[in-house]
Design an enzyme around this catalytic site. Structure first.
Site, short mmCIF file in Angstrom:
data_model
loop_
_atom_site.label_atom_id
_atom_site.label_comp_id
_atom_site.label_asym_id
_atom_site.label_seq_id
_atom_site.Cartn_x
_atom_site.Cartn_y
_atom_site.Cartn_z
N CYS A 1 0.84 -1.20 0.00
CA CYS A 1 0.00 0.00 0.00
C CYS A 1 0.87 1.25 0.00
O CYS A 1 1.25 1.75 1.06
CB CYS A 1 -0.92 0.00 1.22
N CYS B 1 -3.76 -5.39 8.54
CA CYS B 1 -3.80 -5.05 7.11
C CYS B 1 -5.16 -4.44 6.81
O CYS B 1 -6.17 -5.15 6.75
CB CYS B 1 -3.56 -6.28 6.25
N ASP C 1 -10.25 -11.31 -20.47
CA ASP C 1 -9.71 -10.83 -19.20
C ASP C 1 -8.42 -11.60 -18.90
O ASP C 1 -8.39 -12.49 -18.05
CB ASP C 1 -10.75 -11.06 -18.09
N CYS D 1 -5.95 -5.81 -15.45
CA CYS D 1 -5.38 -5.22 -14.25
C CYS D 1 -4.07 -4.52 -14.55
O CYS D 1 -3.36 -4.11 -13.63
CB CYS D 1 -5.16 -6.29 -13.18
#
Length: 422
Positions: free
Chosen positions: A74, A148, A343, A369
């Site tokens: 992150c 998390c 995909d 993605c």
């Protein structure tokens, strides 16, 4: 601060989440910095170290995770939501721009904390202790995770128990890889890299499953114990996920992506779902159209076939196991469909896109993605006569530099490109 420190002005955020300071010699990357901030730091090989913020951005907020300075996942927790979502959208715009694709990219659909139902964790023995977590920023060192904020709380609560389970599986050399998926029946845990003699510990592993109330435990590809089938619900149809198989990271993102796909297909009646996995899109599309689902992973195809045995209210669904990287559907095969969804993994589907560009398929929905490989594949389709009608980012990977995207294309003219041979 040492005498060789520099004062830098941050002009933008890069595609990996670092602040960028423009200098005559090129950009300097500053981890954790935001546009408009003035910082002081030492600079080595284009990166800033020992950073001191002299003037903070009004968009700076407090991170919500105590691991922010260590974790390599992150990277953008410190940016307020509105500019954060704008940055995610810009990631897509900039990727399209590298292929000279200009289009109106929709605002990013936001993700939420505590929503990620799938986690991939590493366990490693360090001295006499076992660490379980993620790798540190720019390092192979493991960070022991105690919290998390992106994971569903039920996975976080499992972490101490998974550490204990690791003691029964840890090899003499190397690490363990845990894939944890939270399903409607509980946690599905798949472990790779376990010691070869793990079978000697079956009683302890069985007790561990019961103590942690896992739905299923698989080790090195073998199902050790399935207490309850780990089911995912896709369009009201139960699918038993294959151990360690691909699943959309959050349920909310899966719903958003599926709605964009189904809407994008319009009135298509015959649809090919390529890289279909266990049927994330196929089962939803089949509510209104016949679907041919194509996937290279045998376990995923088997999971979809099993789900179809008990499914009701669907049009015809057929499945095919096929490696679309080695054997893409050829243009002549694709011409049997008026809609195609693809995909692929992060590498994209360049060869399959070439065949689509040479086909007569009316509508193509690209899901990815990776905006970089998506842009490349979209360029191929547009060169083949497709028009890009919508692009929508979905923030499935909260606080990271990754973003999911759905692009809708329509064929507005007949193709004149000859099919390419893979």
């Amino acid at each position: 601060m040492t005498q060789d420190a520099q004062t830098l002005h941050i002009s933008s955020i890069g595609h990996r989440g670092d602040g960028i300071a423009d200098t005559p010699d090129g950009g300097i990357f500053v981890a954790g910095a935001l546009p408009g901030e003035e910082i002081r730091a030492r600079v080595d090989k284009g990166r800033a170290h020992h950073v001191e913020i002299l003037s903070a951005s009004p968009d700076r907020i407090d991170p919500i995770c105590r691991h922010i300075d260590e974790c390599g996942g992150c990277t953008v927790q410190h940016l307020a939501q509105k500019p954060y979502l704008a940055w995610k959208r810009d990631l897509v715009i900039n990727a399209l721009g590298t292929h000279a694709i200009e289009t109106n990219v929709q605002p990013a659909i936001p993700g939420q904390p505590h929503s990620r139902r799938r986690a991939v964790l590493t366990a490693s023995r360090v001295g006499g202790a076992i660490l379980l977590g993620y790798h540190q920023k720019g390092s192979h060192k493991l960070m022991d995770v105690r919290e998390c904020p992106v994971l569903v709380p039920s996975i976080v609560r499992l972490l101490p128990g998974l550490r204990r389970l690791s003691t029964e599986l840890m090899p003499k050399k190397g690490d363990l890889r845990f894939t944890v998926l939270m399903t409607k029946a509980g946690a599905d845990v798949s472990v790779e890299g376990a010691a070869r003699d793990y079978a000697k510990r079956l009683p302890a592993l069985t007790q561990g499953v019961m103590d942690l109330d896992l739905a299923r435990l698989s080790v090195n590809g073998e199902i050790i114990l399935e207490v309850r089938p780990p089911q995912l619900i896709m369009s009201k149809i139960a699918v038993v996920a294959p151990p360690g198989g691909f699943t959309q990271a959050t349920e909310e993102a899966e719903d958003a992506l599926s709605e964009l796909v189904v809407t994008g297909l319009g009135k298509s009646k015959r649809v090919a779902d390529l890289f279909s996995g266990s049927g994330t899109f196929a089962l939803r599309i089949a509510k209104k159209a016949n679907v041919h689902a194509v996937e290279g992973d045998a376990a995923s195809v088997k999971a979809l076939d099993r789900a179809l045995r008990h499914a009701q209210g669907l049009k015809m669904v057929t499945t095919e196991r096929r490696d679309l990287f080695r054997r893409p559907l050829m243009a002549a095969e694709l011409n049997a469909f008026d809609g195609v969804v693809f995909d692929p993994p992060r590498a994209g589907a360049d060869t399959q896109a070439e065949q689509l560009a040479a086909s007569t398929v009316k509508r193509v929905i690209a899901v990815s993605c990776n905006p970089a490989t998506l842009a490349r594949d979209l360029k191929t389709l547009m060169d083949g006569g497709y028009s890009l009608t919508s692009v929508t980012p979905v923030d499935q990977f909260l606080f990271s530099s990754h973003v999911e995207v759905v692009a809708v294309l329509e064929r507005l003219q007949a193709t004149t490109i000859e099919p390419l041979r893979p």
